[in-house]
Scaffold this motif. Structure first.
Motif, short mmCIF file in Angstrom:
data_model
loop_
_atom_site.label_atom_id
_atom_site.label_comp_id
_atom_site.label_asym_id
_atom_site.label_seq_id
_atom_site.Cartn_x
_atom_site.Cartn_y
_atom_site.Cartn_z
N THR A 377 0.83 -1.20 0.00
CA THR A 377 0.00 0.00 0.00
C THR A 377 0.86 1.25 0.00
O THR A 377 0.58 2.22 -0.72
CB THR A 377 -0.94 0.00 1.22
OG1 THR A 377 -1.67 -1.23 1.25
CG2 THR A 377 -1.92 1.16 1.16
N ARG A 381 1.29 4.14 -3.01
CA ARG A 381 1.15 5.58 -2.78
C ARG A 381 2.36 6.33 -3.36
O ARG A 381 2.21 7.45 -3.87
CB ARG A 381 1.00 5.86 -1.29
CG ARG A 381 -0.34 5.41 -0.74
CD ARG A 381 -0.57 5.82 0.71
NE ARG A 381 -1.92 5.48 1.15
CZ ARG A 381 -2.42 5.78 2.35
NH1 ARG A 381 -1.67 6.44 3.24
NH2 ARG A 381 -3.65 5.44 2.66
N GLY A 384 1.64 6.35 -7.09
CA GLY A 384 0.53 7.25 -7.40
C GLY A 384 -0.25 6.86 -8.63
O GLY A 384 -0.88 7.71 -9.28
N SER A 388 -7.00 4.20 -5.96
CA SER A 388 -6.49 4.64 -4.65
C SER A 388 -6.85 3.66 -3.55
O SER A 388 -6.33 3.75 -2.44
CB SER A 388 -7.06 6.02 -4.31
OG SER A 388 -8.49 5.96 -4.23
N GLU A 459 5.74 6.63 3.96
CA GLU A 459 4.30 6.44 3.75
C GLU A 459 3.68 5.50 4.79
O GLU A 459 2.45 5.46 4.93
CB GLU A 459 4.05 5.87 2.35
CG GLU A 459 4.52 6.74 1.21
CD GLU A 459 3.67 7.99 1.04
OE1 GLU A 459 2.55 8.04 1.61
OE2 GLU A 459 4.11 8.91 0.33
N SER A 486 -11.20 6.97 -0.40
CA SER A 486 -10.22 5.89 -0.52
C SER A 486 -10.31 4.93 0.67
O SER A 486 -10.51 5.35 1.80
CB SER A 486 -8.80 6.47 -0.60
OG SER A 486 -8.65 7.24 -1.76
#
Length: 851
Positions: A377, A381, A384, A388, A459, A486
């Motif tokens: 995950t 991110r 990108g 999402s 992240e 999301s």
């Protein structure tokens, strides 16, 4: 001029209502209209007459090997162009995605009846792939059928509210909203079917709208719909209807409540087409064709596999089919991770008595899978790209109490990990996990850029903070909802997550659910589908046994689809040719009630190739096979009509060996008990029947195939020595003791070892053609000495050393195609499941309205 011409044309049409054409023309002349204009008016009238006739009277053209009335969209269509516009806005490319959808939906509509026919009752089946866009396909079929005059559209959308609601939303978005004046709705986003006042108003001639109804396969709901349609019976004769059965193998087949109600609804519609959609059509293909039921008597079609789709074969690999070159069949992606058998009891109660009070243990494999989900995950991110949403599926049991028991330990693991993100030991463990996984499946192989551990670490706090633990089952209030922002979620569930419903952004699955049948197993695979932007990152944790089951199932699917394609390429229909379904010693094809009308297909080895790929690895079992092979070679040396020796190539061929020598060998050689296609008794019986009935297979060519000798040869008999073959096993992190699966033994070249001339460039079919021409009654048996170590080459990432206790003897058999009919052998394979606890699907929801 155009308005003036239209006015004159209108006058001519009015005259035709009262006078013959010749008199109508004369009256136009009296009005002072020139002969040239009159000729144009008559030409336009003839074109309009032809067009109206084409619309009202069914006609046929040849498409493929079928006659059809529908050859594709028209310029004036409304519903299908609206779908194309929406797909373009969603980023679908015209080539190949929209073009493929257009072609496949046209194929389905072309097999329906013309809506203007007086009466029809079509039954068809469309076979897709799990999570492959079946909903988009049947929406396109509905749009094209609406553009041509079908009026009533009933969609049977599974047995759960979640799937019905999801389907209703999709159909409203793609059909209703682009052309709102063209549609009336009998169901809503949050309401299943409720009887409407004055049903005749929907179907009378004054109402030109199409009618949409999306319902669950639920007895209460379907009874309401059936009664309501009965009230409108006087108007339904002029109402061509299309019934789409989504997940057509679930609840539709052999259910006492749902099946009769679907048939009852169809009986009230004089012009109706029923089309089932499913990725697991096993039950549908086994319905009694002679009964008044939903057997797809009119057509069965395959949907094409979409580009970029993760399916069974892509993930698990499969075995070679007859006529295929085994060297061209892939092993699948390196994305399956093994759950040791000892871990299963930690995440699933062993008996029903253990359910109450069950507390799961976060085993090392479960912890590793959850931690990898958080890393994935975070990496997504960083990239990108793609959706999402990010989801992990944990599926160990059908029992809701077991689902709920995971909540506390999973939340504890999440919270403890969030507090320890600065801990050096945790970060080192996560780094090691990430680097091992990204090394095993390089991002570059999927056109993606590798994300380093340093990039994803920042992240992780946000990922853990947003991660929810959701128990999604029929009794839970907190359900997966992707419509309000999301979602990052670890979803623990059962049947509500096992069919139809899409898990958005699914990247990690932990699956140890015990299942009993092909269709249940296939539908559990929510990891199938599209992984745009993260195709290198999905992983599945499961037992080695389940992985083998899925590999077998990929083979069954491929074989089944090959049979289905016969309908489109040869002069066959579902009433003249039955699709065959390969069996498995530990799995049923489908539920027993759905197989009650099935028969065991006649098993024939004619024109086929049989080879061993499962082996025990203990010395006693292997030595027995070595002894049997050496006895066969000695007997072949003594009885052969001629011997072809190519020892420098590691090949010997003994020609014209009596069939008794071969059957004696087969009675001594031990095939692995999990290889039902390698049944020595059936093969021996088949050979003897061919010999006695067709005077074929009386003589055999026996070959030994190895490597050129290099000083450490395997000796079959004096003067018959050759180098050993290398056949690595499939790499299973926790392999069962005394078991190896080499997946492929026999190359295409080996099937031509006894043919003369240069056969290196012949394909599989050409080899069989050559055998039919030059060796029409001669069988081929090939022995392979396999090195007991058999280390894999560095390029074979999914392979491990064989590491048997003794050298292995593999066997390949090539049977000639029958010349005058074929002897058949009936095979009955039944697994003893008495010691295995199997959790069946709960269909109690079918009789009430809740789900």
């Amino acid at each position: 001029m155009t308005e003036e011409f239209d006015e004159m044309y209108g006058t001519f049409k009015a005259l035709l209502d009262s006078f013959p054409p010749a008199e109508a023309v004369k009256r136009l002349e009296r009005l002072g209209i020139s002969p040239e204009i009159i000729q144009q008016i008559r030409g336009r009238h003839e074109q309009q007459t032809i067009r109206i006739k084409e619309l009202e009277e069914p006609h046929a053209v040849v498409l493929g090997n079928r006659d059809t009335w529908y050859t594709g969209p028209h310029a004036k269509d409304k519903c299908w162009p609206a779908i194309v516009d929406l797909l373009h806005k969603d980023g679908w490319p015209q080539e190949p995605a929209i073009k493929s959808l257009d072609d496949s939906s046209t194929r389905v509509v072309s097999l329906l009846n013309h809506p203007k026919e007086k009466a029809f009752s079509t039954r068809g089946l469309v076979v897709g792939y799990v999570q492959s866009g079946k909903t988009t396909n049947f929406t396109s079929v509905m749009a094209k059928a609406a553009d041509r005059g079908y009026k009533l559209f009933i969609v049977l959308a599974g047995i759960h509210n979640g799937l019905r609601r999801q389907t209703q939303a999709r159909l409203v978005q793609q059909l209703v909203e682009p052309n709102p004046s063209m549609w009336s709705q009998l169901t809503g986003l949050d309401k299943d079917f409720t009887p409407q006042e004055n049903p005749a108003s929907y179907f009378g001639r004054s109402n030109k709208t199409h009618v949409l109804c999306v319902v669950k396969k639920n007895a209460t709901v379907l009874r309401k719909l059936a009664r309501w349609l009965d009230k409108a019976s006087d108007y339904l004769g002029d109402c061509p209807a299309l019934i789409i059965d989504d997940e057509a193998d679930q609840a539709t087949v052999a259910t006492k409540s749902i099946n009769p109600l679907i048939l009852n609804i169809m009986s009230s519609l004089p012009r109706s087409a029923y089309v089932g959609y499913t990725a697991s059509p096993f039950a549908n293909l086994l319905i009694d064709p002679s009964a008044e039921d939903l057997y797809p008597k009119d057509f069965v079609v395959n949907l094409p596999k979409p580009a970029g789709h993760f399916g069974t074969e892509v993930l698990f690999g499969r075995y070679a089919l007859d006529g295929e070159d085994p060297e061209q069949v892939d092993d699948g992606y390196d994305m399956i991770r093994s759950v040791p058998a000892d871990d299963v009891s930690c995440v699933r109660p062993e008996t029903r008595a253990d359910v109450e009070g069950f507390e799961p243990i976060i085993t090392e494999t479960l912890r590793k899978s959850v931690e990898y989900f958080w890393l994935v995950t975070a990496a997504r991110r960083v990239r990108g790209t793609g959706t999402s949403h990010s989801t992990m599926l944990i599926h160990t049991s059908v029992n809701t109490a077991v689902h709920n028991s995971f909540e506390r330990p999973l939340k504890h693991l999440r919270d403890r990990t969030a507090r320890s993100l600065t801990d050096a030991e945790l970060l080192a463990r996560l780094r090691g996990l990430w680097e091992r996984e990204t090394d095993r499946v390089p991002a570059e192989d999927f056109g993606e850029a590798k994300v380093s551990f340093e990039q994803l670490v920042p992240e992780l706090p946000g990922v853990l903070d947003s991660c929810r633990v959701i128990m999604d089952n029929s009794s839970s209030e907190d359900r997966l909802d992707y419509e309000n922002g999301s979602v990052v979620a670890i979803a623990v569930g059962g049947n509500t997550l096992s069919r139809g419903l899409t898990l958005e952004g699914l990247s990690v699955s932990y699956f140890v659910r015990a299942v009993s049948a092909y269709d249940t197993l296939l539908q559990m695979g929510r990891w199938f589908g599209f992984r745009n932007g993260y195709a290198d990152l999905p992983r599945i944790w499961m037992t080695d046994e389940l992985a083998e089951w899925f590999r077998h199932l990929a083979t069954v699917e491929s074989e089944m689809r090959r049979d289905i394609d016969i309908y489109m390429t040869e002069d066959e229909t579902p009433l003249t040719f039955a699709v065959r379904l390969r069996t498995h010693p530990a799995l049923r094809v489908t539920a027993a009630a759905k197989m009650r009308d099935a028969v065991t297909a006649s098993s024939s080895y004619g024109g086929k190739r049989v080879q061993t790929h499962y082996f025990h690895t203990n010395a006693d079992w292997l030595r027995g096979n070595i002894d049997a092979a050496r006895a066969l070679v000695a007997a072949s040396v003594a009885n052969a009509v001629r011997v072809s020796e190519r020892s420098a190539e590691g090949r010997y061929v003994f020609r014209g060996v009596p069939h008794e020598v071969v059957t004696d060998f087969l009675s001594r050689y031990k095939f692995h008990e999990e290889s039902p296609e390698n049944d020595a008794k059936l093969i021996i019986d088949y050979i003897r029947k061919r010999v006695s009935q067709a005077r074929s297979l009386g003589r055999w060519n026996v070959a030994v195939v190895g490597l050129p000798p290099k000083g450490d040869e395997f000796t079959f008999a004096p003067g018959v020595s050759l180098g050993r073959n290398n056949r690595a096993r499939l790499d299973l992190p926790n392999p069962a003791p005394d078991f190896a699966d080499i997946k492929t033994l026999m190359s295409r070249r080996d099937a031509a070892v006894d043919l003369a001339g240069d056969t290196a460039k012949l394909n599989e079919q050409e080899i069989m053609d050559e055998r039919r021409k030059h060796l029409p009654d001669t069988g081929l048996l090939v022995l392979y000495p396999i090195d007991k170590v058999s280390a894999p080459s560095p390029s074979k990432r999914l392979r491990a050393p064989l590491n048997a206790e003794e050298h292995v003897i593999g066997v390949g058999l090539v049977f000639p195609a029958p010349q005058h009919g074929d002897s058949t052998v009936e095979s009955y394979i039944s697994a003893d499941l008495s010691s295995v606890r199997i959790e069946e699907e709960d269909f109690s929801l079918l009789d009430g309205e809740g789900a």
